[in-house]
Design a protein around this motif. Structure first.
Motif, PDB file in Angstrom:
ATOM      1  N   PRO A  20      18.671 -11.620  -5.072  1.00  0.00           N
ATOM      2  CA  PRO A  20      18.436 -11.985  -3.667  1.00  0.00           C
ATOM      3  C   PRO A  20      19.583 -12.764  -3.037  1.00  0.00           C
ATOM      4  N   SER A  21      20.309 -13.549  -3.826  1.00  0.00           N
ATOM      5  CA  SER A  21      21.418 -14.332  -3.263  1.00  0.00           C
ATOM      6  C   SER A  21      22.542 -13.423  -2.756  1.00  0.00           C
ATOM      7  N   ARG A  22      22.693 -12.274  -3.350  1.00  0.00           N
ATOM      8  CA  ARG A  22      23.721 -11.321  -2.932  1.00  0.00           C
ATOM      9  C   ARG A  22      23.472 -10.806  -1.513  1.00  0.00           C
ATOM     10  N   TYR A  23      22.208 -10.754  -1.128  1.00  0.00           N
ATOM     11  CA  TYR A  23      21.832 -10.185   0.165  1.00  0.00           C
ATOM     12  C   TYR A  23      21.416 -11.235   1.193  1.00  0.00           C
ATOM     13  N   ARG A  24      21.330 -12.485   0.775  1.00  0.00           N
ATOM     14  CA  ARG A  24      20.887 -13.554   1.668  1.00  0.00           C
ATOM     15  C   ARG A  24      21.778 -13.628   2.908  1.00  0.00           C
ATOM     16  N   GLY A  25      21.161 -13.687   4.063  1.00  0.00           N
ATOM     17  CA  GLY A  25      21.891 -13.803   5.318  1.00  0.00           C
ATOM     18  C   GLY A  25      22.459 -12.490   5.834  1.00  0.00           C
ATOM     19  N   LYS A  26      22.190 -11.409   5.130  1.00  0.00           N
ATOM     20  CA  LYS A  26      22.696 -10.098   5.535  1.00  0.00           C
ATOM     21  C   LYS A  26      21.540  -9.225   6.014  1.00  0.00           C
ATOM     22  N   ARG A  27      21.868  -8.288   6.847  1.00  0.00           N
ATOM     23  CA  ARG A  27      20.883  -7.298   7.266  1.00  0.00           C
ATOM     24  C   ARG A  27      20.914  -6.178   6.234  1.00  0.00           C
ATOM     25  N   VAL A  28      19.788  -5.919   5.613  1.00  0.00           N
ATOM     26  CA  VAL A  28      19.721  -4.960   4.505  1.00  0.00           C
ATOM     27  C   VAL A  28      18.639  -3.926   4.796  1.00  0.00           C
ATOM     28  N   ALA A  29      18.898  -2.695   4.428  1.00  0.00           N
ATOM     29  CA  ALA A  29      17.907  -1.623   4.576  1.00  0.00           C
ATOM     30  C   ALA A  29      17.882  -0.789   3.304  1.00  0.00           C
ATOM     31  N   THR A  30      16.742  -0.244   3.010  1.00  0.00           N
ATOM     32  CA  THR A  30      16.617   0.688   1.899  1.00  0.00           C
ATOM     33  C   THR A  30      15.628   1.770   2.307  1.00  0.00           C
ATOM     34  N   VAL A  31      15.824   2.966   1.823  1.00  0.00           N
ATOM     35  CA  VAL A  31      14.951   4.087   2.148  1.00  0.00           C
ATOM     36  C   VAL A  31      13.780   4.082   1.175  1.00  0.00           C
ATOM     37  N   ILE A  32      12.587   4.134   1.723  1.00  0.00           N
ATOM     38  CA  ILE A  32      11.382   4.179   0.889  1.00  0.00           C
ATOM     39  C   ILE A  32      10.652   5.468   1.216  1.00  0.00           C
ATOM     40  N   CYS A  33      10.540   6.343   0.222  1.00  0.00           N
ATOM     41  CA  CYS A  33       9.876   7.622   0.438  1.00  0.00           C
ATOM     42  C   CYS A  33       8.969   7.923  -0.756  1.00  0.00           C
ATOM     43  N   GLY A  34       8.114   8.884  -0.585  1.00  0.00           N
ATOM     44  CA  GLY A  34       7.204   9.227  -1.662  1.00  0.00           C
ATOM     45  C   GLY A  34       6.714  10.653  -1.587  1.00  0.00           C
TER      46      GLY A  34
ATOM     47  N   GLY B  54       0.800  -1.220   0.000  1.00  0.00           N
ATOM     48  CA  GLY B  54       0.000   0.000   0.000  1.00  0.00           C
ATOM     49  C   GLY B  54       0.836   1.274   0.000  1.00  0.00           C
ATOM     50  N   PHE B  55       2.125   1.170  -0.342  1.00  0.00           N
ATOM     51  CA  PHE B  55       3.017   2.325  -0.341  1.00  0.00           C
ATOM     52  C   PHE B  55       2.914   3.092  -1.650  1.00  0.00           C
ATOM     53  N   VAL B  56       2.927   4.402  -1.560  1.00  0.00           N
ATOM     54  CA  VAL B  56       3.052   5.263  -2.732  1.00  0.00           C
ATOM     55  C   VAL B  56       4.484   5.776  -2.697  1.00  0.00           C
ATOM     56  N   THR B  57       5.290   5.313  -3.635  1.00  0.00           N
ATOM     57  CA  THR B  57       6.717   5.650  -3.624  1.00  0.00           C
ATOM     58  C   THR B  57       7.118   6.386  -4.881  1.00  0.00           C
ATOM     59  N   GLU B  58       8.202   7.105  -4.775  1.00  0.00           N
ATOM     60  CA  GLU B  58       8.775   7.722  -5.965  1.00  0.00           C
ATOM     61  C   GLU B  58       9.727   6.722  -6.611  1.00  0.00           C
ATOM     62  N   PRO B  59      10.044   6.888  -7.885  1.00  0.00           N
ATOM     63  CA  PRO B  59      10.877   5.900  -8.582  1.00  0.00           C
ATOM     64  C   PRO B  59      12.207   5.607  -7.890  1.00  0.00           C
ATOM     65  N   SER B  60      12.894   6.624  -7.407  1.00  0.00           N
ATOM     66  CA  SER B  60      14.192   6.389  -6.779  1.00  0.00           C
ATOM     67  C   SER B  60      14.058   5.568  -5.500  1.00  0.00           C
TER      68      SER B  60
END
Length: 55
Positions: free
Chosen positions: A27-41, A9-15
């Motif tokens: 997904p294999s590159r990040y498997r087992g790692k703690r990952v975060a991404t900024v989601i804004c809109g 239900g997020f309204v996000t901007e392309p970036s």
């Protein structure tokens, strides 16, 4: 952007959707790692969001 809107239900901007796309592409590159991404809109106008997410 479409996936984030449909499933969370997020309204996000392309970036903002780019970080999620990178994780989903390799997904294999990040498997087992703690990952975060900024989601804004805050820079999204309703008519632009509709145009960007149209199928």
């Amino acid at each position: 952007m479409r996936l984030l809107h449909r499933h969370a239900g997020f309204v996000t901007e392309p970036s903002a959707a780019l970080g999620v796309a990178a994780i989903l592409k390799e997904p294999s590159r990040y498997r087992g790692k703690r990952v975060a991404t900024v989601i804004c809109g805050s820079n999204v106008l309703p008519d632009m969001f509709s145009a960007w997410t149209r199928e």
